[in-house]
Design a protein around this motif. Sequence first.
Motif, PDB file in Angstrom:
ATOM      1  N   ASP A 470       0.673  -1.098   0.031  1.00  0.00           N
ATOM      2  CA  ASP A 470      -0.188   0.095   0.056  1.00  0.00           C
ATOM      3  C   ASP A 470       0.884   1.264  -0.053  1.00  0.00           C
ATOM      4  OD1 ASP A 470      -3.118   1.092   0.632  1.00  0.00           O
ATOM      5  OD2 ASP A 470      -1.523   2.111   1.845  1.00  0.00           O
ATOM      6  N   ALA A 471       0.418   2.397  -0.489  1.00  0.00           N
ATOM      7  CA  ALA A 471       1.006   3.568  -0.592  1.00  0.00           C
ATOM      8  C   ALA A 471       0.527   4.948   0.142  1.00  0.00           C
ATOM      9  CB  ALA A 471       1.423   3.965  -2.109  1.00  0.00           C
ATOM     10  N   HIS A 472      -0.415   4.544   1.137  1.00  0.00           N
ATOM     11  CA  HIS A 472      -0.766   5.769   2.043  1.00  0.00           C
ATOM     12  C   HIS A 472       0.384   6.014   2.998  1.00  0.00           C
ATOM     13  CE1 HIS A 472      -4.646   4.389   0.266  1.00  0.00           C
ATOM     14  NE2 HIS A 472      -5.087   5.644   0.644  1.00  0.00           N
ATOM     15  N   ARG A 473       0.267   7.451   3.577  1.00  0.00           N
ATOM     16  CA  ARG A 473       1.139   7.684   4.460  1.00  0.00           C
ATOM     17  C   ARG A 473       0.646   7.351   5.865  1.00  0.00           C
ATOM     18  NH1 ARG A 473       3.046   8.452   0.342  1.00  0.00           N
ATOM     19  NH2 ARG A 473       3.789   6.441   1.194  1.00  0.00           N
ATOM     20  N   GLY A 474       1.472   7.201   6.900  1.00  0.00           N
ATOM     21  CA  GLY A 474       1.031   6.477   8.151  1.00  0.00           C
ATOM     22  C   GLY A 474       2.102   5.895   8.908  1.00  0.00           C
ATOM     23  N   TYR A 475       1.682   4.811   9.625  1.00  0.00           N
ATOM     24  CA  TYR A 475       2.556   3.876  10.405  1.00  0.00           C
ATOM     25  C   TYR A 475       1.991   2.844  10.654  1.00  0.00           C
ATOM     26  CZ  TYR A 475      -0.716   5.130  14.130  1.00  0.00           C
ATOM     27  OH  TYR A 475      -1.794   5.346  15.081  1.00  0.00           O
ATOM     28  N   HIS A 476       2.690   1.873  11.488  1.00  0.00           N
ATOM     29  CA  HIS A 476       2.240   0.573  11.852  1.00  0.00           C
ATOM     30  C   HIS A 476       1.913   0.481  13.516  1.00  0.00           C
ATOM     31  CE1 HIS A 476       3.345  -1.824   8.048  1.00  0.00           C
ATOM     32  NE2 HIS A 476       2.649  -0.805   7.741  1.00  0.00           N
ATOM     33  N   LEU A 477       0.763  -0.335  13.839  1.00  0.00           N
ATOM     34  CA  LEU A 477       0.769  -0.320  15.340  1.00  0.00           C
ATOM     35  C   LEU A 477       0.482  -1.915  15.579  1.00  0.00           C
ATOM     36  CD1 LEU A 477       0.125   1.445  17.805  1.00  0.00           C
ATOM     37  CD2 LEU A 477      -2.448   0.866  17.317  1.00  0.00           C
ATOM     38  N   PHE A 478       1.384  -2.154  16.666  1.00  0.00           N
ATOM     39  CA  PHE A 478       1.368  -3.622  17.108  1.00  0.00           C
ATOM     40  C   PHE A 478       0.871  -3.789  18.582  1.00  0.00           C
ATOM     41  CE2 PHE A 478       4.651  -2.698  13.960  1.00  0.00           C
ATOM     42  CZ  PHE A 478       4.481  -3.530  13.022  1.00  0.00           C
ATOM     43  N   ASP A 479       0.072  -4.786  18.641  1.00  0.00           N
ATOM     44  CA  ASP A 479      -0.278  -5.056  20.112  1.00  0.00           C
ATOM     45  C   ASP A 479       0.039  -6.573  20.215  1.00  0.00           C
ATOM     46  OD1 ASP A 479      -1.768  -3.192  21.354  1.00  0.00           O
ATOM     47  OD2 ASP A 479      -3.085  -3.237  19.451  1.00  0.00           O
ATOM     48  N   ILE A 480       1.152  -6.459  21.045  1.00  0.00           N
ATOM     49  CA  ILE A 480       2.157  -7.868  21.292  1.00  0.00           C
ATOM     50  C   ILE A 480       1.868  -8.513  22.514  1.00  0.00           C
ATOM     51  CG2 ILE A 480       4.514  -8.769  21.681  1.00  0.00           C
ATOM     52  CD1 ILE A 480       5.531  -6.187  20.070  1.00  0.00           C
ATOM     53  N   ARG A 481       1.202  -9.784  22.421  1.00  0.00           N
ATOM     54  CA  ARG A 481       0.801 -10.468  23.671  1.00  0.00           C
ATOM     55  C   ARG A 481       1.564 -11.897  23.303  1.00  0.00           C
ATOM     56  NH1 ARG A 481      -3.824  -8.085  21.923  1.00  0.00           N
ATOM     57  NH2 ARG A 481      -4.559  -6.640  23.175  1.00  0.00           N
ATOM     58  N   ARG A 482       1.719 -13.029  24.191  1.00  0.00           N
ATOM     59  CA  ARG A 482       2.383 -14.106  24.237  1.00  0.00           C
ATOM     60  C   ARG A 482       1.654 -14.872  23.222  1.00  0.00           C
ATOM     61  NH1 ARG A 482       5.949 -15.375  28.034  1.00  0.00           N
ATOM     62  NH2 ARG A 482       5.611 -17.681  27.479  1.00  0.00           N
ATOM     63  N   ASP A 483       0.311 -14.760  23.073  1.00  0.00           N
ATOM     64  CA  ASP A 483      -0.095 -15.952  22.087  1.00  0.00           C
ATOM     65  C   ASP A 483      -0.099 -15.371  20.628  1.00  0.00           C
ATOM     66  OD1 ASP A 483      -1.962 -13.860  22.601  1.00  0.00           O
ATOM     67  OD2 ASP A 483      -3.897 -15.221  22.026  1.00  0.00           O
ATOM     68  N   GLY A 484       0.122 -14.089  20.256  1.00  0.00           N
ATOM     69  CA  GLY A 484       0.271 -13.462  18.981  1.00  0.00           C
ATOM     70  C   GLY A 484       0.624 -11.934  18.969  1.00  0.00           C
ATOM     71  N   ILE A 485       0.805 -11.530  17.751  1.00  0.00           N
ATOM     72  CA  ILE A 485       0.767 -10.112  17.520  1.00  0.00           C
ATOM     73  C   ILE A 485      -0.410  -9.709  16.539  1.00  0.00           C
ATOM     74  CG2 ILE A 485       2.137  -8.302  16.518  1.00  0.00           C
ATOM     75  CD1 ILE A 485       4.582  -9.665  17.052  1.00  0.00           C
ATOM     76  N   ASP A 486      -1.097  -8.562  17.240  1.00  0.00           N
ATOM     77  CA  ASP A 486      -2.207  -8.078  16.198  1.00  0.00           C
ATOM     78  C   ASP A 486      -1.763  -6.909  15.562  1.00  0.00           C
ATOM     79  OD1 ASP A 486      -4.246 -10.005  16.442  1.00  0.00           O
ATOM     80  OD2 ASP A 486      -4.304  -9.594  18.792  1.00  0.00           O
ATOM     81  N   ALA A 487      -1.658  -6.564  14.439  1.00  0.00           N
ATOM     82  CA  ALA A 487      -0.922  -5.473  13.765  1.00  0.00           C
ATOM     83  C   ALA A 487      -1.984  -4.616  13.002  1.00  0.00           C
ATOM     84  CB  ALA A 487       0.167  -6.023  12.670  1.00  0.00           C
ATOM     85  N   GLN A 488      -1.947  -3.327  12.943  1.00  0.00           N
ATOM     86  CA  GLN A 488      -2.676  -2.401  12.102  1.00  0.00           C
ATOM     87  C   GLN A 488      -1.725  -1.726  11.335  1.00  0.00           C
ATOM     88  OE1 GLN A 488      -5.852  -0.304  14.369  1.00  0.00           O
ATOM     89  NE2 GLN A 488      -5.160  -1.426  16.393  1.00  0.00           N
ATOM     90  N   VAL A 489      -2.260  -1.564  10.117  1.00  0.00           N
ATOM     91  CA  VAL A 489      -1.836  -0.487   9.189  1.00  0.00           C
ATOM     92  C   VAL A 489      -2.520   0.673   9.247  1.00  0.00           C
ATOM     93  CG1 VAL A 489      -1.220   0.273   6.842  1.00  0.00           C
ATOM     94  CG2 VAL A 489      -1.140  -2.177   7.634  1.00  0.00           C
ATOM     95  N   ARG A 490      -1.844   1.763  10.050  1.00  0.00           N
ATOM     96  CA  ARG A 490      -2.910   2.898  10.414  1.00  0.00           C
ATOM     97  C   ARG A 490      -2.490   4.098   8.971  1.00  0.00           C
ATOM     98  NH1 ARG A 490      -7.045   3.143  13.050  1.00  0.00           N
ATOM     99  NH2 ARG A 490      -6.731   5.182  13.688  1.00  0.00           N
ATOM    100  N   ALA A 491      -3.318   4.712   8.659  1.00  0.00           N
ATOM    101  CA  ALA A 491      -3.095   5.673   7.490  1.00  0.00           C
ATOM    102  C   ALA A 491      -3.880   7.052   7.782  1.00  0.00           C
ATOM    103  CB  ALA A 491      -3.580   4.936   6.182  1.00  0.00           C
ATOM    104  N   VAL A 492      -3.348   8.038   7.055  1.00  0.00           N
ATOM    105  CA  VAL A 492      -4.223   9.167   6.908  1.00  0.00           C
ATOM    106  C   VAL A 492      -4.510   9.437   5.542  1.00  0.00           C
ATOM    107  CG1 VAL A 492      -2.826  10.140   9.083  1.00  0.00           C
ATOM    108  CG2 VAL A 492      -1.821  10.582   6.756  1.00  0.00           C
ATOM    109  N   ASP A 493      -5.390  10.322   5.530  1.00  0.00           N
ATOM    110  CA  ASP A 493      -5.889  10.851   4.138  1.00  0.00           C
ATOM    111  C   ASP A 493      -5.225  11.826   3.555  1.00  0.00           C
ATOM    112  OD1 ASP A 493      -6.801  12.858   5.729  1.00  0.00           O
ATOM    113  OD2 ASP A 493      -8.913  12.756   4.769  1.00  0.00           O
ATOM    114  N   THR A 494      -4.166  12.537   4.264  1.00  0.00           N
ATOM    115  CA  THR A 494      -3.521  13.542   3.689  1.00  0.00           C
ATOM    116  C   THR A 494      -2.479  13.961   4.565  1.00  0.00           C
ATOM    117  OG1 THR A 494      -3.595  15.618   2.701  1.00  0.00           O
ATOM    118  CG2 THR A 494      -4.946  15.437   4.564  1.00  0.00           C
TER     119      THR A 494
END
Length: 520
Positions: A470-494
């Motif tokens: 993907d080519a939007h601007r933003g960052y990645h957010l990770f919630d790390i727990r023992r059983d897994g990592i849940d990741a979000q690709v967070r993006a802004v519209d401008t």
Amino acid sequence: MTRVTGPVSPDRRRFLTAGAAVLGAAASAQLWLPSTAAHAAETPLPDGVFSLGVASGDPLPDGIVLWTRLAPDPLNGGGMPDAVVPVEWELAEDERCHKPVRRGVAEARPEYGHSVHVDVRGLRPGRTYWYRFRAAGQLSPTGRTRTAPHPHSRGGSLRVALASCQNWQHGYFTPYADMLAQDPDVVLFVGDYIYESSPSATAVRRHEGKGEPYTLVQYRNRYAQYRTDPDLAAMHANAPWVVTFDDHEVDNDWAGEIPQDPDKQSHDAFVARLTAAFQAYYEHMPVRATAVPNGPHIQMYRRLDFGRLARFNVLDTRQFRSDQATTQAGAQDPSMTMLGAGQKEWLLDGLHDSPARWNLIASQIMMAETDLLLGEGKLWFYDAWDGYQTERNALLESFQDVRNPVVLSGDRHLTMISDLKLDFADPDSDVVGAEFVGTSISSNGDQDQAAFHAQWDPLMADNPHWKVIDAHRGYHLFDIRRDGIDAQVRAVDTVLKPQATASTLATLRVESDEPGVNLA
């Protein structure tokens, strides 16, 4: 106790010991003395000395680095008198600082740009603290920080934001406003904090100065300009950061002591540029005295543990690398190194001996393959790990004996999330890990999404390990727990305006002890 590790020679150790004394790195041993305020007020200073805000970084279970820099005229060298200035600091258990737990005085010295790095120790693990500074009667903004969990802590969760590539001229740093709202425990910044490019009359926001920075004052001014971005300043004040640099903190695509354009920059001139750039980097980052530069060298690779949940292995993929290859054969030369022998040994030791459930590797540049050639054959980016095939492939082979390796990268100005394969030439090869290449904060501006997909979507068949691009601007957010990592690709519209609307473009999950990444 958790350690921050990296090799230090005897000469280097003596240098760091002196640097720590100069900068008051062991400031937690100091007590708040009745004469402190009066002594600090003896030096008259211009108004606005805390224009660059506050920051914290490199959390330990019992410690944190607190940072500020006195700069009433930030874009013109700082505007401070040529004198040592005492700066009071205070760390407390509450936002109003009514319950202080540590206080002291650090010296803001002109030879370090009047920056202050306080390495506070004796704190409690897994705790939130607030801090502030005072100089000549002026009070800084209040920052919030957090220590790492107890070294033997096995449970809990860790929220990590991955950021990189913030070009002032390409746009506002609007993703940080959303990051602030998501309230991460720690921010991992993997490079291109500033850009060294000359001012552009057509830019969204124009770089200060009249050209590229080469001298210490010029680099100081460039960092100071970036630090004045309000969203960046707010995020620095809200959570501890773990930082490393890539190329643009010095010069595009530099390698070791080789500039991008050696025909235009002599070796001696580039060494002088490295020296200036590294000192300015240190002066503006919340890092320990182990990172005080030694001329054109700086110790940046290091390891941070967050209990037994996660280990951060923070790499330096610039200082020790071979010059970039220019051909496919060159990229496959076994003598090519990205890490250098010492750092490679350090990394492998830290991965194989790790007590952590998750072994995170902060790599400035992409590790997974990018094949740019449609159909048969290969075409690689030589500045990334693809240009160092033998070392990259050996590292991936070692991942088979590492628990839950996850690589967190930047540089590409794109979101590229991949499985890491034992052999990228074989689509059926084993998956040995996962990689999240975070998009940029602002670099490349508001990209044409249709043009991006027209260019990149046809390459998906040649890169079956890619899960999301993907080519939007933003960052990645990770919630790390023992059983897994849940990741979000967070993006802004401008990023072309000071305010933006954020959204989640993709959600993914990495299961513990199941290498690879899956769309959630």
